[in-house]
Design a protein around this motif. Structure first.
Motif, PDB file in Angstrom:
ATOM      1  N   ARG A 163      -6.222  -6.473   8.473  1.00  0.00           N
ATOM      2  CA  ARG A 163      -4.802  -6.482   8.854  1.00  0.00           C
ATOM      3  C   ARG A 163      -3.912  -6.655   7.625  1.00  0.00           C
ATOM      4  NH1 ARG A 163      -6.689  -9.346  13.597  1.00  0.00           N
ATOM      5  NH2 ARG A 163      -6.439 -11.332  12.507  1.00  0.00           N
ATOM      6  N   LYS A 166      -3.816  -3.385   5.681  1.00  0.00           N
ATOM      7  CA  LYS A 166      -2.946  -2.397   6.316  1.00  0.00           C
ATOM      8  C   LYS A 166      -1.476  -2.756   6.110  1.00  0.00           C
ATOM      9  CE  LYS A 166      -6.137  -0.770   9.899  1.00  0.00           C
ATOM     10  NZ  LYS A 166      -6.385  -0.655  11.366  1.00  0.00           N
ATOM     11  N   ARG A 167      -1.175  -4.062   6.165  1.00  0.00           N
ATOM     12  CA  ARG A 167       0.205  -4.499   5.964  1.00  0.00           C
ATOM     13  C   ARG A 167       0.669  -4.177   4.544  1.00  0.00           C
ATOM     14  NH1 ARG A 167       3.224  -8.700   4.095  1.00  0.00           N
ATOM     15  NH2 ARG A 167       1.390  -9.683   3.183  1.00  0.00           N
ATOM     16  N   GLU A 169      -0.544  -1.847   2.608  1.00  0.00           N
ATOM     17  CA  GLU A 169      -0.441  -0.394   2.489  1.00  0.00           C
ATOM     18  C   GLU A 169       0.861   0.110   3.102  1.00  0.00           C
ATOM     19  OE1 GLU A 169      -3.960   0.986   4.370  1.00  0.00           O
ATOM     20  OE2 GLU A 169      -5.224   0.778   2.574  1.00  0.00           O
ATOM     21  N   GLU A 170       1.271  -0.470   4.229  1.00  0.00           N
ATOM     22  CA  GLU A 170       2.510  -0.059   4.885  1.00  0.00           C
ATOM     23  C   GLU A 170       3.717  -0.437   4.033  1.00  0.00           C
ATOM     24  OE1 GLU A 170       5.106   1.510   7.779  1.00  0.00           O
ATOM     25  OE2 GLU A 170       3.001   1.843   7.261  1.00  0.00           O
ATOM     26  N   LEU A 171       3.676  -1.664   3.455  1.00  0.00           N
ATOM     27  CA  LEU A 171       4.762  -2.080   2.573  1.00  0.00           C
ATOM     28  C   LEU A 171       4.838  -1.173   1.342  1.00  0.00           C
ATOM     29  CD1 LEU A 171       4.392  -5.983   2.678  1.00  0.00           C
ATOM     30  CD2 LEU A 171       6.188  -4.597   3.719  1.00  0.00           C
ATOM     31  N   ARG A 173       3.895   1.956   1.227  1.00  0.00           N
ATOM     32  CA  ARG A 173       4.412   3.257   1.671  1.00  0.00           C
ATOM     33  C   ARG A 173       5.931   3.212   1.813  1.00  0.00           C
ATOM     34  NH1 ARG A 173       6.136   5.671   6.060  1.00  0.00           N
ATOM     35  NH2 ARG A 173       5.880   3.782   7.336  1.00  0.00           N
ATOM     36  N   LEU A 174       6.447   2.136   2.409  1.00  0.00           N
ATOM     37  CA  LEU A 174       7.890   2.003   2.587  1.00  0.00           C
ATOM     38  C   LEU A 174       8.610   1.898   1.242  1.00  0.00           C
ATOM     39  CD1 LEU A 174       7.984  -0.468   5.610  1.00  0.00           C
ATOM     40  CD2 LEU A 174       8.479   1.980   5.643  1.00  0.00           C
TER      41      LEU A 174
END
Length: 215
Positions: A163, A166-167, A169-171, A173-174
């Protein structure tokens, strides 16, 4: 029944343990931990002695004092080995223990013989054995439940790590999208693409000129 002993304090907070008999040894083999190091007198009958290292430690992290405690204890719990000097004690990580259906109860082999180490015990040192025996505690642990509890905790930890990954990676990406948007905005704001108020004014007719045109 499992017997638990405390290693010498200067070696650190380590627990040494062994089964009551070959049937208990079978359970210890089956439900061991990755941090467990197994000891046995070489080529003689003896107890199966284990020491549980701290998480992340390996056999290379064992101090000489801790190794001596384990070797002395396994020698003292060998009927034949306790009577003679210059006994070899073999030890290896629990994960290297090999158990097949054809083996007798309590019997064990190795996956990789190169991972098996040997330490020579010249003689029994009563001071060490007596000190260990003073810390001896008998318990009837549910080895299967203990192993399952650890497995569950490790699965939960892996899920949490996934988790978190993934968090991150999302940060990332943003943040990448944000930087791309900023670069695009800066491109629109370069001087050659901009028109000043003065330029706008110079290209437009004055109010007086507009009135004159209307008249």
């Amino acid at each position: 029944m499992v017997f638990y002993f405390k290693a010498r304090p200067e070696a650190g907070d380590f627990t040494i343990f062994m089964g009551l008999d070959k049937y208990e040894n079978e359970e210890l083999i089956k439900y061991g931990f990755p941090e467990d190091i197994w000891f046995h007198v070489d080529k003689m009958s003896s107890a199966h002695v284990y020491v549980r290292l701290h998480k992340g430690q390996t056999i290379d992290d064992m101090s000489e004092g801790l190794l001596e405690d384990c070797a002395q204890l396994v020698k003292a719990n060998s009927i034949q080995g306790n009577k003679v000097n210059n006994v070899d004690v073999v030890y290896t990580p629990w994960s290297n223990l090999k158990k097949t259906a054809s083996m007798d109860v309590g019997q064990v082999g190795f996956h990789n013989s190169k991972m098996v180490r040997t330490v020579r015990v010249e003689k029994r040192i009563n001071e060490i054995v007596n000190r260990l025996n003073k810390t001896k505690v008998e318990r009837k642990p549910d080895l299967k439940a203990e192993r399952e509890a650890v497995n569950a905790a490790e699965r939960a930890e892996r899920k949490q790590q996934l988790r978190e990954k993934k968090r991150r990676e999302e940060l990332g990406r943003l943040e990448k999208e944000k930087q791309t948007e900023l670069r695009s905005y800066k491109g629109l704001m370069v001087a050659e693409n901009m028109t000043s108020n003065k330029q706008i004014a110079s290209g437009s007719k004055s109010l007086q000129e507009l009135e004159e045109d209307f008249m």
